[in-house]
Design a protein around this motif. Structure first.
Motif, PDB file in Angstrom:
ATOM      1  N   GLU A 175       0.924  -1.236  -0.136  1.00 38.20           N
ATOM      2  CA  GLU A 175      -0.053  -0.093  -0.010  1.00 38.20           C
ATOM      3  C   GLU A 175       0.994   1.353   0.099  1.00 38.20           C
ATOM      4  N   ASP A 176       0.954   1.828  -1.159  1.00 37.33           N
ATOM      5  CA  ASP A 176       1.881   2.991  -1.298  1.00 37.33           C
ATOM      6  C   ASP A 176       3.235   2.627  -0.882  1.00 37.33           C
ATOM      7  N   GLY A 177       3.745   1.448  -1.116  1.00 30.47           N
ATOM      8  CA  GLY A 177       5.042   0.953  -1.179  1.00 30.47           C
ATOM      9  C   GLY A 177       5.424   0.336   0.321  1.00 30.47           C
ATOM     10  N   LEU A 178       4.434   0.223   1.330  1.00 32.01           N
ATOM     11  CA  LEU A 178       4.130  -0.203   2.526  1.00 32.01           C
ATOM     12  C   LEU A 178       3.550  -1.467   2.849  1.00 32.01           C
ATOM     13  N   ILE A 179       3.924  -2.065   3.851  1.00 33.36           N
ATOM     14  CA  ILE A 179       3.373  -3.790   3.748  1.00 33.36           C
ATOM     15  C   ILE A 179       1.851  -3.594   4.255  1.00 33.36           C
ATOM     16  N   GLY A 180       1.032  -4.163   3.429  1.00 29.02           N
ATOM     17  CA  GLY A 180      -0.539  -3.942   3.862  1.00 29.02           C
ATOM     18  C   GLY A 180      -1.110  -5.305   4.240  1.00 29.02           C
ATOM     19  N   GLN A 181      -2.332  -5.912   3.865  1.00 30.29           N
ATOM     20  CA  GLN A 181      -2.851  -6.859   4.168  1.00 30.29           C
ATOM     21  C   GLN A 181      -2.310  -8.122   3.506  1.00 30.29           C
ATOM     22  N   LEU A 199       0.682 -10.261 -13.200  1.00 31.72           N
ATOM     23  CA  LEU A 199       0.966 -10.483 -11.843  1.00 31.72           C
ATOM     24  C   LEU A 199       1.457  -9.290 -11.033  1.00 31.72           C
ATOM     25  N   PHE A 200       2.182  -8.341 -11.600  1.00 31.94           N
ATOM     26  CA  PHE A 200       2.819  -7.223 -11.139  1.00 31.94           C
ATOM     27  C   PHE A 200       2.060  -5.861 -11.509  1.00 31.94           C
ATOM     28  N   ASP A 201       0.973  -5.895 -11.879  1.00 29.25           N
ATOM     29  CA  ASP A 201       0.180  -4.780 -11.913  1.00 29.25           C
ATOM     30  C   ASP A 201      -0.115  -3.749 -10.760  1.00 29.25           C
ATOM     31  N   LYS A 202      -0.053  -4.596  -9.786  1.00 21.48           N
ATOM     32  CA  LYS A 202       0.032  -4.098  -8.417  1.00 21.48           C
ATOM     33  C   LYS A 202       1.084  -3.686  -7.639  1.00 21.48           C
ATOM     34  N   ASP A 203       2.138  -3.945  -8.156  1.00 20.88           N
ATOM     35  CA  ASP A 203       3.705  -3.787  -7.610  1.00 20.88           C
ATOM     36  C   ASP A 203       4.225  -5.514  -7.297  1.00 20.88           C
ATOM     37  N   ALA A 204       5.062  -5.301  -6.453  1.00 21.11           N
ATOM     38  CA  ALA A 204       5.608  -6.646  -6.233  1.00 21.11           C
ATOM     39  C   ALA A 204       4.795  -7.675  -5.357  1.00 21.11           C
ATOM     40  N   LEU A 205       5.088  -9.076  -5.681  1.00 21.42           N
ATOM     41  CA  LEU A 205       4.730 -10.113  -4.809  1.00 21.42           C
ATOM     42  C   LEU A 205       5.430 -10.272  -3.655  1.00 21.42           C
ATOM     43  N   ILE A 206       5.246 -10.193  -2.525  1.00 17.12           N
ATOM     44  CA  ILE A 206       6.098 -10.178  -1.522  1.00 17.12           C
ATOM     45  C   ILE A 206       5.734 -11.551  -0.441  1.00 17.12           C
ATOM     46  N   PHE A 207       6.506 -12.507  -0.101  1.00 20.57           N
ATOM     47  CA  PHE A 207       6.311 -13.658   0.595  1.00 20.57           C
ATOM     48  C   PHE A 207       7.301 -13.438   1.866  1.00 20.57           C
ATOM     49  N   PRO A 208       6.583 -13.162   2.940  1.00 23.59           N
ATOM     50  CA  PRO A 208       7.310 -12.886   4.211  1.00 23.59           C
ATOM     51  C   PRO A 208       7.763 -14.117   4.764  1.00 23.59           C
ATOM     52  N   ASN A 231      20.301 -17.229   4.901  1.00 26.72           N
ATOM     53  CA  ASN A 231      19.960 -16.242   6.151  1.00 26.72           C
ATOM     54  C   ASN A 231      19.061 -15.296   5.472  1.00 26.72           C
ATOM     55  N   LEU A 232      18.188 -15.736   4.398  1.00 27.66           N
ATOM     56  CA  LEU A 232      17.238 -14.598   3.844  1.00 27.66           C
ATOM     57  C   LEU A 232      15.944 -15.360   3.698  1.00 27.66           C
ATOM     58  N   PRO A 233      15.111 -15.187   4.689  1.00 25.58           N
ATOM     59  CA  PRO A 233      13.674 -15.564   5.014  1.00 25.58           C
ATOM     60  C   PRO A 233      12.604 -15.161   4.283  1.00 25.58           C
ATOM     61  N   ASN A 234      12.776 -13.921   3.584  1.00 26.16           N
ATOM     62  CA  ASN A 234      11.861 -13.058   2.753  1.00 26.16           C
ATOM     63  C   ASN A 234      12.267 -13.318   1.308  1.00 26.16           C
ATOM     64  N   ILE A 235      11.011 -13.450   0.638  1.00 31.75           N
ATOM     65  CA  ILE A 235      11.284 -13.414  -0.999  1.00 31.75           C
ATOM     66  C   ILE A 235      10.144 -12.562  -1.589  1.00 31.75           C
ATOM     67  N   ALA A 236      10.876 -11.588  -2.615  1.00 32.50           N
ATOM     68  CA  ALA A 236       9.879 -11.193  -3.446  1.00 32.50           C
ATOM     69  C   ALA A 236      10.444 -11.042  -4.788  1.00 32.50           C
ATOM     70  N   LEU A 237       9.165 -11.080  -5.635  1.00 37.92           N
ATOM     71  CA  LEU A 237       9.282 -10.861  -7.085  1.00 37.92           C
ATOM     72  C   LEU A 237       8.649  -9.539  -7.608  1.00 37.92           C
ATOM     73  N   TRP A 238       9.563  -9.058  -8.586  1.00 38.26           N
ATOM     74  CA  TRP A 238       8.934  -7.714  -8.874  1.00 38.26           C
ATOM     75  C   TRP A 238       9.491  -7.512 -10.503  1.00 38.26           C
ATOM     76  N   GLN A 239       8.713  -6.907 -11.235  1.00 41.13           N
ATOM     77  CA  GLN A 239       9.000  -6.165 -12.532  1.00 41.13           C
ATOM     78  C   GLN A 239       8.152  -5.027 -12.644  1.00 41.13           C
ATOM     79  N   LYS A 240       8.730  -4.224 -13.352  1.00 38.02           N
ATOM     80  CA  LYS A 240       7.917  -2.842 -14.076  1.00 38.02           C
ATOM     81  C   LYS A 240       6.831  -3.825 -14.829  1.00 38.02           C
ATOM     82  N   PRO A 241       5.484  -3.475 -14.696  1.00 39.42           N
ATOM     83  CA  PRO A 241       4.885  -4.410 -15.819  1.00 39.42           C
ATOM     84  C   PRO A 241       4.974  -4.164 -17.176  1.00 39.42           C
ATOM     85  N   GLY A 242       5.257  -5.383 -17.890  1.00 36.70           N
ATOM     86  CA  GLY A 242       5.590  -5.700 -19.268  1.00 36.70           C
ATOM     87  C   GLY A 242       7.032  -5.496 -19.590  1.00 36.70           C
ATOM     88  N   ALA A 243       7.961  -4.838 -18.417  1.00 45.88           N
ATOM     89  CA  ALA A 243       9.207  -5.209 -18.607  1.00 45.88           C
ATOM     90  C   ALA A 243       9.993  -6.387 -18.913  1.00 45.88           C
TER      91      ALA A 243
END
Length: 289
Positions: A175-181, A199-208, A231-243
């Motif tokens: 939500e505006d770059g901050l962790i939401g629901q 998948l990335f129309d609303k920004d990154a997919l973040i898996f805590p 030692n990296l428990p969180n994963i995110a996937l991101w692109q600018k849509p269509g990039a």
């Protein structure tokens, strides 16, 4: 002025800039580059290091014991000059230490070391954070490498992510770059995610949590990148849509919660490193043709 360091073996060649200790290219012996090229039409990054925060701070302000400091998204290290402290044919090591300048925005003493190392068909990128002060060092850290999508030799082929643990981890919405629901359904099915730009129309997919310590990005029967994480428990996937790239981002730390505090120590997965201690974080990527 930033300098570019080249390391290579018979299979891979990597270039690393002293600016941010950021990888600039990852090539196989046939000349194919697997790393995103930083085209400003989409995104100028290639493989930035995220420190001492991952993601955004509320209003781009970070609080330490009630005192706020300006802090841009993903922290300060990515835009600072590192010192090359060691180089061999197949590895290089860069360091960034705290200074009067860094303490103006992040009031702690630290040393951040970033090593790139090649072995056969694999690249390992390892970060070490040392607390060089006499008080606890709070921080988050993450990696943000961007790889070509489609991968070399895979034009027109469907790409996917497959988790080594076969899980279906929960995903949070920004939500505006901050962790939401947390969203009600995982996009993974039995550890597999079919990639689409939508998948990335609303920004990154973040898996805590729950994505495990390894994954594959690639195609069935074709080119694949296999990642393992330390030692990296969180994963995110991101692109600018269509990039034409996909960022596979392993983290230890995340953005602040939407509507929450700006205090650094209360950000999700913040590390608190005791005086004199050090901690390692890293990933290895293996290229499979």
């Amino acid at each position: 002025m930033p300098q570019t360091i080249r390391i290579a073996n018979e299979t891979l060649a990597v270039e690393v800039s002293t600016l941010g200790a950021e990888m600039q290219s990852l090539k196989t012996a046939d000349g194919s580059d697997w790393l995103w090229n930083g085209d400003a039409a989409w995104w100028t990054g290639r493989s930035p290091i995220l420190f001492p925060i991952v993601g955004k701070a509320p209003g781009d302000r970070l609080a330490v014991s009630g005192t706020t400091y300006p802090m841009a998204q993903h922290g300060i290290a990515r835009r600072r000059e590192f010192e090359l402290v060691e180089q061999s044919a197949t590895s290089c090591r860069h360091e960034l230490s705290s200074s009067a300048e860094t303490r103006e925005v992040y009031p702690f003493d630290f040393r951040l070391t970033l090593e790139h190392r090649l072995e056969n068909d694999s690249l390992t990128v390892m970060a070490t954070v040392e607390n060089t002060g006499d008080t606890p060092l709070p921080f988050g850290i993450g990696f943000h490498p961007a790889f070509l999508w489609p991968l070399p030799g895979a034009d027109g082929r469907a790409h996917h992510i497959i988790l080594d643990n076969g899980a279906e981890p929960g995903v949070v919405q920004l939500e505006d770059g901050l962790i939401g629901q947390t969203l009600p359904n995982s996009p993974f099915s039995k550890g597999r995610l079919e990639l689409t730009h939508a998948l990335f129309d609303k920004d990154a997919l973040i898996f805590p949590e729950g994505a495990g310590t390894g994954l594959r990005f690639g195609t069935d029967g074709g080119p694949t990148l296999h990642f393992t994480f330390e030692n990296l428990p969180n994963i995110a996937l991101w692109q600018k849509p269509g990039a034409p790239f996909l960022c596979v981002e392993p983290w230890h730390g995340m953005a602040a919660h939407a509507g929450g505090t700006a205090e650094l120590v209360e950000r999700p997965y913040t590390v608190a490193l005791a005086a004199g201690d050090a901690m390692r974080f890293g990933f290895t990527v293996q290229i499979k043709r």
